[in-house]
Design an enzyme around this catalytic site. Structure first.
Site, PDB file in Angstrom:
ATOM      1  N   ARG A   1      30.619  32.273  40.767  1.00  0.00           N
ATOM      2  CA  ARG A   1      31.054  32.289  39.530  1.00  0.00           C
ATOM      3  C   ARG A   1      30.399  31.816  38.259  1.00  0.00           C
ATOM      4  O   ARG A   1      30.572  32.260  37.275  1.00  0.00           O
ATOM      5  CB  ARG A   1      32.497  31.562  39.454  1.00  0.00           C
ATOM      6  CG  ARG A   1      33.611  32.352  40.060  1.00  0.00           C
ATOM      7  CD  ARG A   1      34.818  31.496  40.420  1.00  0.00           C
ATOM      8  NE  ARG A   1      35.912  32.313  40.996  1.00  0.00           N
ATOM      9  CZ  ARG A   1      36.974  31.965  41.518  1.00  0.00           C
ATOM     10  NH1 ARG A   1      36.990  30.721  42.041  1.00  0.00           N
ATOM     11  NH2 ARG A   1      37.645  32.745  42.175  1.00  0.00           N
TER      12      ARG A   1
ATOM     13  N   ASN B   1      36.674  36.295  36.552  1.00  0.00           N
ATOM     14  CA  ASN B   1      35.704  35.241  37.196  1.00  0.00           C
ATOM     15  C   ASN B   1      35.153  35.830  38.512  1.00  0.00           C
ATOM     16  O   ASN B   1      34.908  35.209  39.598  1.00  0.00           O
ATOM     17  CB  ASN B   1      36.751  33.823  37.516  1.00  0.00           C
ATOM     18  CG  ASN B   1      37.663  34.336  38.300  1.00  0.00           C
ATOM     19  OD1 ASN B   1      38.157  35.235  38.661  1.00  0.00           O
ATOM     20  ND2 ASN B   1      38.488  33.211  38.805  1.00  0.00           N
TER      21      ASN B   1
ATOM     22  N   GLU C   1      46.151  37.800  53.050  1.00  0.00           N
ATOM     23  CA  GLU C   1      45.626  38.652  52.178  1.00  0.00           C
ATOM     24  C   GLU C   1      44.839  39.717  52.832  1.00  0.00           C
ATOM     25  O   GLU C   1      44.939  40.871  52.599  1.00  0.00           O
ATOM     26  CB  GLU C   1      44.336  37.791  51.129  1.00  0.00           C
ATOM     27  CG  GLU C   1      45.341  36.913  50.511  1.00  0.00           C
ATOM     28  CD  GLU C   1      44.356  35.758  49.701  1.00  0.00           C
ATOM     29  OE1 GLU C   1      44.939  35.151  48.922  1.00  0.00           O
ATOM     30  OE2 GLU C   1      43.224  35.894  49.985  1.00  0.00           O
TER      31      GLU C   1
HETATM   32  P1  CMP Z   1      41.845  33.932  41.615  1.00  0.00           P
HETATM   33  O1  CMP Z   1      40.978  33.177  42.781  1.00  0.00           O
HETATM   34  O2  CMP Z   1      41.638  35.444  41.878  1.00  0.00           O
HETATM   35  O3  CMP Z   1      43.507  33.578  41.762  1.00  0.00           O
HETATM   36  C1  CMP Z   1      44.315  33.823  40.795  1.00  0.00           C
HETATM   37  C2  CMP Z   1      43.584  34.082  39.387  1.00  0.00           C
HETATM   38  O4  CMP Z   1      44.395  34.000  38.372  1.00  0.00           O
HETATM   39  C3  CMP Z   1      42.450  33.275  39.263  1.00  0.00           C
HETATM   40  O5  CMP Z   1      41.473  33.629  40.096  1.00  0.00           O
HETATM   41  C4  CMP Z   1      41.953  33.362  37.675  1.00  0.00           C
HETATM   42  O6  CMP Z   1      41.128  34.705  37.813  1.00  0.00           O
HETATM   43  C5  CMP Z   1      43.400  33.888  37.181  1.00  0.00           C
HETATM   44  N1  CMP Z   1      43.872  33.159  36.195  1.00  0.00           N
HETATM   45  C6  CMP Z   1      44.095  33.589  34.930  1.00  0.00           C
HETATM   46  N2  CMP Z   1      44.581  32.544  34.372  1.00  0.00           N
HETATM   47  C7  CMP Z   1      44.571  31.457  35.123  1.00  0.00           C
HETATM   48  C8  CMP Z   1      45.081  30.177  34.667  1.00  0.00           C
HETATM   49  N3  CMP Z   1      45.435  29.495  33.519  1.00  0.00           N
HETATM   50  N4  CMP Z   1      45.055  29.149  35.731  1.00  0.00           N
HETATM   51  C9  CMP Z   1      44.441  29.602  37.039  1.00  0.00           C
HETATM   52  N5  CMP Z   1      44.136  31.051  37.258  1.00  0.00           N
HETATM   53  C10 CMP Z   1      44.325  31.892  36.145  1.00  0.00           C
END
Ligand code: CMP
Length: 134
Positions: free
Chosen positions: A102, A112, A126
């Site tokens: 990341r 990300n 998953e």
């Molecule tokens: P991921 O690991 O794919 O799991 C959930 C995703 O939500 C996270 O990565 C982020 O890309 C996305 N996301 C967007 N906004 C938020 C937030 N405020 N807090 C945490 N995750 C977020």
């Protein structure tokens, strides 16, 4: 051997970065057991991110993750869940350590670059959603 799951997100697939990320996984001694490029429909995306259903960012998250192809990868290694999360780095790329995926490829909390399972139980769930019917 422990299993885990990594997903390369739409903006990375769009930019053709899948190969670089898979190369990093292999260099870090993860074994690729399965891989699938596909596009989520809204229902399956909602199921995948079900834990976030009540969060304010959920509608945006589903819109984004269904916006293009992703690559889902089944990985195996001893201590795979923890080691993959270390390689992936903090959820917000702004706080990710140098050397993490990341840090190198993420550009915002939403874009990300990748998703990694946060526990063996999440990995199992998953993997079942992504590879269902294969
Ligand atoms: P991921 O690991 O794919 O799991 C959930 C995703 O939500 C996270 O990565 C982020 O890309 C996305 N996301 C967007 N906004 C938020 C937030 N405020 N807090 C945490 N995750 C977020």
């Amino acid at each position: 051997m422990e299993k885990t799951f990594l997903m390369i997100k739409p903006e990375m697939v769009e930019a053709g970065k899948q190969g670089e990320i898979i190369d990093l996984l292999i260099k870090n001694r993860f074994t690729v057991r399965g891989m699938k490029q596909f596009r989520f429909d809204r229902e399956r995306a909602g199921e995948f991110y079900g834990i976030h259903r009540e969060k304010p960012f959920f509608p945006d998250l589903v819109r984004y993750i269904t916006s293009g192809d992703v690559v889902g990868i089944e990985l195996e290694r001893e201590n795979a869940v923890k080691l993959l999360r270390e390689l992936v780095g903090a959820t917000d790329p702004a706080g990710a350590r140098p050397g993490t995926i990341r840090y190198m490829y993420g550009s915002s909390l939403q874009t990300n670059a990748v998703h990694a399972s946060d526990s063996p139980e999440s990995a199992e769930k998953e993997l079942a959603i992504v590879f269902a019917g294969d």
